[in-house]
Design an enzyme around this catalytic site. Sequence first.
Site, PDB file in Angstrom:
ATOM      1  N   TYR B  84      48.893  55.775  62.475  1.00 16.62           N
ATOM      2  CA  TYR B  84      49.684  54.801  63.237  1.00 16.62           C
ATOM      3  C   TYR B  84      50.316  55.544  64.409  1.00 16.62           C
ATOM      4  O   TYR B  84      50.812  56.659  64.232  1.00 16.62           O
ATOM      5  CB  TYR B  84      50.761  54.213  62.323  1.00 16.62           C
ATOM      6  CG  TYR B  84      51.418  52.963  62.840  1.00 16.62           C
ATOM      7  CD1 TYR B  84      50.697  51.778  62.952  1.00 16.62           C
ATOM      8  CD2 TYR B  84      52.758  52.959  63.210  1.00 16.62           C
ATOM      9  CE1 TYR B  84      51.312  50.617  63.410  1.00 16.62           C
ATOM     10  CE2 TYR B  84      53.374  51.802  63.664  1.00 16.62           C
ATOM     11  CZ  TYR B  84      52.643  50.633  63.761  1.00 16.62           C
ATOM     12  OH  TYR B  84      53.249  49.491  64.219  1.00 16.62           O
ATOM     13  N   ASN B 195      46.510  33.008  56.703  1.00 12.55           N
ATOM     14  CA  ASN B 195      47.436  33.099  55.567  1.00 12.55           C
ATOM     15  C   ASN B 195      48.218  34.405  55.550  1.00 12.55           C
ATOM     16  O   ASN B 195      48.987  34.660  54.639  1.00 12.55           O
ATOM     17  CB  ASN B 195      46.674  32.928  54.240  1.00 12.55           C
ATOM     18  CG  ASN B 195      45.561  33.950  54.098  1.00 12.55           C
ATOM     19  OD1 ASN B 195      44.880  34.240  55.072  1.00 12.55           O
ATOM     20  ND2 ASN B 195      45.377  34.483  52.898  1.00 12.55           N
ATOM     21  N   SER B 196      48.049  35.232  56.578  1.00 15.83           N
ATOM     22  CA  SER B 196      48.842  36.464  56.682  1.00 15.83           C
ATOM     23  C   SER B 196      50.285  36.103  57.024  1.00 15.83           C
ATOM     24  O   SER B 196      50.599  34.943  57.321  1.00 15.83           O
ATOM     25  CB  SER B 196      48.272  37.346  57.789  1.00 15.83           C
ATOM     26  OG  SER B 196      48.508  36.746  59.048  1.00 15.83           O
ATOM     27  N   TRP B 316      51.520  44.497  70.226  1.00 11.56           N
ATOM     28  CA  TRP B 316      52.174  45.419  69.297  1.00 11.56           C
ATOM     29  C   TRP B 316      53.674  45.177  69.394  1.00 11.56           C
ATOM     30  O   TRP B 316      54.291  45.514  70.400  1.00 11.56           O
ATOM     31  CB  TRP B 316      51.829  46.858  69.683  1.00 11.56           C
ATOM     32  CG  TRP B 316      52.284  47.899  68.699  1.00 11.56           C
ATOM     33  CD1 TRP B 316      52.544  47.713  67.364  1.00 11.56           C
ATOM     34  CD2 TRP B 316      52.514  49.281  68.958  1.00 11.56           C
ATOM     35  NE1 TRP B 316      52.911  48.901  66.791  1.00 11.56           N
ATOM     36  CE2 TRP B 316      52.908  49.883  67.743  1.00 11.56           C
ATOM     37  CE3 TRP B 316      52.423  50.077  70.095  1.00 11.56           C
ATOM     38  CZ2 TRP B 316      53.218  51.233  67.638  1.00 11.56           C
ATOM     39  CZ3 TRP B 316      52.719  51.424  70.001  1.00 11.56           C
ATOM     40  CH2 TRP B 316      53.107  52.001  68.776  1.00 11.56           C
TER      41      TRP B 316
END
Lengths: 385, 385
Positions: B84, B195-196, B316
Amino acid sequence: MASPLRLFRSAPRIANLTCYQRRHVSAFGYTQAKALVYSAYGEPSTVLKLHSHSLRPAYDEEILIKFLASPINPADINQIEGVYPAKPELTIALGTPEKSAVGGNEGVVEVVSVGANVKGYKPGDRAIMKHTSFGTWRTHALAKDENLLRIPDEFKDISPLSAATISVNPCTAYRMLKDFADLEEGDWFIQNGANSGVGRAAIQLGKIWGLKSVNVIRERPDVDALKKELMDLGADIVVTDAELQSRGFYWEMQEKTQGKGIKLGLNCVGGKATHYLIKCLGEGGHVVTYGAMSKQPLNLNASSLIFKDIHAHGFWVSRWSDRNPEAKAEMVAEIFRFIQQGKFKEVPFEKTIWNSDSTEEQLVGAVAKSGQAFGNKKQVFVFEE
Amino acid sequence: MASPLRLFRSAPRIANLTCYQRRHVSAFGYTQAKALVYSAYGEPSTVLKLHSHSLRPAYDEEILIKFLASPINPADINQIEGVYPAKPELTIALGTPEKSAVGGNEGVVEVVSVGANVKGYKPGDRAIMKHTSFGTWRTHALAKDENLLRIPDEFKDISPLSAATISVNPCTAYRMLKDFADLEEGDWFIQNGANSGVGRAAIQLGKIWGLKSVNVIRERPDVDALKKELMDLGADIVVTDAELQSRGFYWEMQEKTQGKGIKLGLNCVGGKATHYLIKCLGEGGHVVTYGAMSKQPLNLNASSLIFKDIHAHGFWVSRWSDRNPEAKAEMVAEIFRFIQQGKFKEVPFEKTIWNSDSTEEQLVGAVAKSGQAFGNKKQVFVFEE
C-alpha cells in the site's frame, strides 16, 4: 431538370472561367467530374469504384469546388470498412447505379464558381473541409458554406499538400497537447508511435510551445536514421520500446522532471505499450489515446489510476471539430502561421497524381497501399488537369 | 524525564478521571495501553504482535485518546503486507524491541485528557482520524490536533461503529458520486461490487440525492436475498455479472436513459468487468476505479475512449482527505446528519471485542479473517473495559 432559360442565364459565368476550368465544363455549363465511390462496406480495393458524372452549375447557395489535394488517412479506410463511427449517408446524388458515398474525409479545394446567393466565397478562394464525411476523393463537388472552412487570403501561399493534411493530424496533436494536462513551458510529454503523422506534429508543436518530448518508436532496421529525423524535427528524446522499458530510463526521466514525472502521455498503440507510457507519468498525469495500432485494449493498472491519480481519456478530432467550429478556424490559422514561419513541416508523403488519364486501378491502388502495414508514407491524391 | 514537580502538578487531572479511565491509569498518571504492532511487512497473522506499553500523561499540545471502535479495512491489510503506498513510519516510540508501527487507519476515539496547551478539545469529546497511518488498532494513544477531526457535539449520539467507519467507505462513495460526472437528480450511475462497503454507501447516498443506481453483484447461491437487501437500501436495479452482459440489458438501459446511456460507473473489480460497465456508459461518460478485486488490470477499448469519449479515473480517499481537510469535515458532518435522519445505515459488520482479557491470538485472528476472501462481513474492533 434545368430549363433552357436557366442554362442560358448561366452562360455569362462560363465566359469568366479560366482555361483549366473550361476543359471540365461542357457547352451547357455542366462540369465533368470523377469520384471514388462505394455502395457497400468492405475492403477498399474491392468496394471502391471510379464513377464519372456531371455536375450542374452552382445554384443559389451552392459553391462549385475542385479538389487540389486529398490525403488517404487510416480513418478513411476504417470508414469504408464500416468500422468507423462517422458514416456518410449513401445517396444516388451522383447518379450512381446504387446508393453510394464518396471516400475520403480531408482535403483542400479551390472555388470554381458560386451560386447567386453565396456570400464570402469567390472563384479562386481555397477552403478545407469543415466536417468529416463530405467525401474528398473526387475531382469536383457542389458544396455549401456549412461544408467548408475558407482559408484566409493571407495563407494562399500555403501548399495544397500542407493545407490538405492539416485538419486531422496537426489538429489532433494540437488539441491533445493543449486540452488535457495544463502543460507549461518546460514541461515534458511522452508519446508512442512518435513517427506517425500526429506524432511528428506533436513534436513540432511541442517545440514551438517550449515543451519537451519523449518519443517512443518501434525497433526497426533503420532506427538511428528515424531517431535523427525526429530529433531534427525538434524531439528532445527518442527511444525504442525496449529502451523505454529499461529500468534506467524511468530513473532518467524522474531526474529530468525533478521527481515529478511526466504530465501527459499520448498513446496511439494500446496494449502493453500504454502500461510503459503510464509508468513514466507522474502523480495526476493524463494519458490520451487517439489510436490503437496494436489492436489491443489498453492495459491500465488499477493502482496507477488510484494511487498515482492517472486519468485516461480519448481524443477524436472529428467530434471536437464539429463542436468547436470557431476554435477550429483559429487553430488552423495558427498552424498555417507556423508553416509560413518555417516552424512546422508537413509529414513525409507519397503523391498519387489524379488527372483525366488516371484509371480506377491506379486510384484504388493508392488507397489499398495506404491501408497496408505501418511505416508507409502517407498517400495523398494530388489533382491535376 | 518528567520531574517530580510535574508529576505532582498533573495529579489534579487524574482526580477528574472517570472510573473507567482510572482503571488504566497508574499511580504516576501513566496509562496502560496495548497495540497491535508490526516491525516488518508480511502476512498480518505472521507479523502482527500485541504490544503492551504505558503512556505518560498528555503534555503541552498532546491529547490522550482512547479508542472506541476501529474497523479492519482491506487497505489496512495491504499496508501491513507492504503493498500500500501510504506507509507509516516505523519507530520505537511505544518501547517496542524493534522499530514498529501500529496497524489500522480508521477509528473513532474519545478524549481522555488534554495537555495544558490544547485548544478545542476536552475530556469526553469524540474524534475520528484526520489522516491515514495514525495506527488505530490500539487502546490508547497520545495524539495532537493535527491527527484528529473532532466530532461536533450535535453528533455525539452517532454510534461509535458508524463514526469509526465513516472516513473510508462512505466518504469514497460520496466523492465519486459528486466529483466526476456532474450528476443531476434523475441521472443514473452503475457500479460493480455493489455489496461492498463503498457500494452500499453509494446506493444510499445516490438515493438521498435523487440518483438512480444499477448495481452489479457476482452470481452466488443467495443472490435473491442479496438483491433484496440492496433494493431495500435504495438500489433501483440489481443485476448479476451475467445479467449485465446480456444484450437485452444494454437496450433496457438505453431506454431508461432516453438513449443517452449512463454518465458514471464506479469500478472496484477491474478486468473484463470494467469493459461491461463501460459498455453501459453514454458518450462522455466517466468510470472511476477505487479497487481491483479481480487483481486484473482494467480492460479499456481504445474505441470507447476515442469514439465514446469515455474518461477513466481513479479515486483514493486518503489523498483527497489530506488535500481537502475542511471539505472532509463538512462531508463527514453531512453524512452524520443523514445517519441521524435514519437515511444512511452502516454496513453489516462483525464485532471483535477488545478488552483487557483479549489475547494476541484473538485480535490478530480478527485481522487475518478480514483479509480472507470477499463476502465476509466487515470486521471491527470494539474496545471495552
